[in-house]
Design a protein around this motif. Sequence first.
Motif, mmCIF file in Angstrom:
data_model
loop_
_atom_site.group_PDB
_atom_site.id
_atom_site.type_symbol
_atom_site.label_atom_id
_atom_site.label_comp_id
_atom_site.label_asym_id
_atom_site.label_seq_id
_atom_site.Cartn_x
_atom_site.Cartn_y
_atom_site.Cartn_z
ATOM 1 N N HIS A 139 -2.225 -114.232 -70.051
ATOM 2 C CA HIS A 139 -2.979 -114.009 -71.284
ATOM 3 C C HIS A 139 -3.614 -115.307 -71.769
ATOM 4 N N GLN A 140 -2.851 -116.391 -71.750
ATOM 5 C CA GLN A 140 -3.384 -117.685 -72.166
ATOM 6 C C GLN A 140 -4.470 -118.159 -71.207
ATOM 7 N N LEU A 141 -4.277 -117.926 -69.915
ATOM 8 C CA LEU A 141 -5.275 -118.328 -68.931
ATOM 9 C C LEU A 141 -6.593 -117.580 -69.127
ATOM 10 N N GLU A 190 -12.399 -118.120 -70.319
ATOM 11 C CA GLU A 190 -13.570 -117.794 -71.130
ATOM 12 C C GLU A 190 -14.130 -119.029 -71.826
ATOM 13 N N LEU A 191 -13.245 -119.891 -72.289
ATOM 14 C CA LEU A 191 -13.716 -121.119 -72.937
ATOM 15 C C LEU A 191 -14.388 -122.039 -71.912
ATOM 16 N N TRP A 192 -13.850 -122.088 -70.714
ATOM 17 C CA TRP A 192 -14.459 -122.912 -69.666
ATOM 18 C C TRP A 192 -15.846 -122.389 -69.331
ATOM 19 N N LEU A 193 -16.002 -121.087 -69.216
ATOM 20 C CA LEU A 193 -17.305 -120.505 -68.919
ATOM 21 C C LEU A 193 -18.300 -120.790 -70.045
ATOM 22 N N TRP A 194 -17.815 -120.708 -71.278
ATOM 23 C CA TRP A 194 -18.675 -121.049 -72.424
ATOM 24 C C TRP A 194 -19.100 -122.511 -72.334
ATOM 25 N N ARG A 195 -18.147 -123.401 -72.079
ATOM 26 C CA ARG A 195 -18.463 -124.824 -72.003
ATOM 27 C C ARG A 195 -19.443 -125.116 -70.871
ATOM 28 N N GLU A 196 -19.257 -124.461 -69.741
ATOM 29 C CA GLU A 196 -20.136 -124.680 -68.595
ATOM 30 C C GLU A 196 -21.573 -124.277 -68.944
#
Length: 387
Positions: A216-218, A223-229
């Motif tokens: 769940h945490q992953l 999603e945050l990594w994809l947003w940042r990318e």
Amino acid sequence: MSDHHATYHYVECPAALAALVERMARANRIALDTEADSLHSYYEKVCLIQLSFEGETFVVDPLAGMNLSPLLALLTTKPLLMHGADYDLRMMRSSFQFRPRGEVHDTQVAAQLLGIQEFGLAALARRVLGTTLTKSAQKADWSRRPLAPDLLAYAADDVRHLEPIAARLLDELRGLGRYEWYRASCERLVEASLRDRPRDPDEAWRIKGLRGLTRHQLAFVRELWLWREHEAQQADVPPFKVLGNAQLRDLALWASAHPSRPLGEGPRLPRNCTGRRLAALEKAIAHARHLPKDQWPELRKSPLAPRQRDHECEKRVDALMSEVASLAQRLGMAPSLLASRATLEAVVARQPRSPGEVLACRHLLPWQAELLMSTILKVLATAPPKE
């Protein structure tokens, strides 16, 4: 050629480039270095090419709109002298499809095989030549124009001293009987730099510090990594300038633990996270919150094959690591130069039973295999130590 400094030529126009290529044709070996904008751009590129031969140094500006094809074509045919060649060769390949065909010599590899612990260029210049090199411009934005004369001089210094440093180090390697080790190591470095490194979409987002996190945490991390990318690509800045890894992890943990709390109550965000970027972040978090369980990321699987995960095989790897450390100490070099743990795990998985099978282990260079052969065969033929 325009000369912005007494000790280098700045090449920024077609006439200067043509003159350089003509002089390069007569050179026996060329010292090469590059400066890139990796710390300032998402789409990193080579911003300077520094060359030194026959006592002269040239700083070529690839962003000046010149046709570099004649220079690069000639450079591929020449023996090259570099320091920390892996990064520069990868950048030259990604920016210009550059592939060296001549020998590549790397003074960093030479220093490591001599057991020199401080093997950065500045440290070697001080040790070998008694010369002090400033490293104050390491974080400069090399894509900006015009470049100040002190930055150009800094770039020139990265190649100016390579020939005398190499001469001393290679003599020492020959004296120790390690020159063939050095050549094989340089050749492998070049081969590795020419291989593609396809990005695994299920691994790219797995930043450091995720051990122990739940699926769940992953999901929030991903999603945050994809947003940042996406934000980094849009702004053409490195991802860390949008949000650091530690901040990303902390935000993911907070968001997963507080499903109904507004983002403003969470960890402090960077000052540039406003307006459209902030709205996109909120959308990414909302998407993670509504992901069904079957779309949560799987926990990372061990990269080791079943045989390698076997407890007895792990003990054999530990025994080999200990033997490698002892041999490295006697040779006066870092154990990783003989074999990394990953390499030894791969060797144990192959279970070589003869000298020929040890030499056939593609993870080991011939000189490494010869040094470690008796140790590998002894350890694999012996029952693992009992705990």
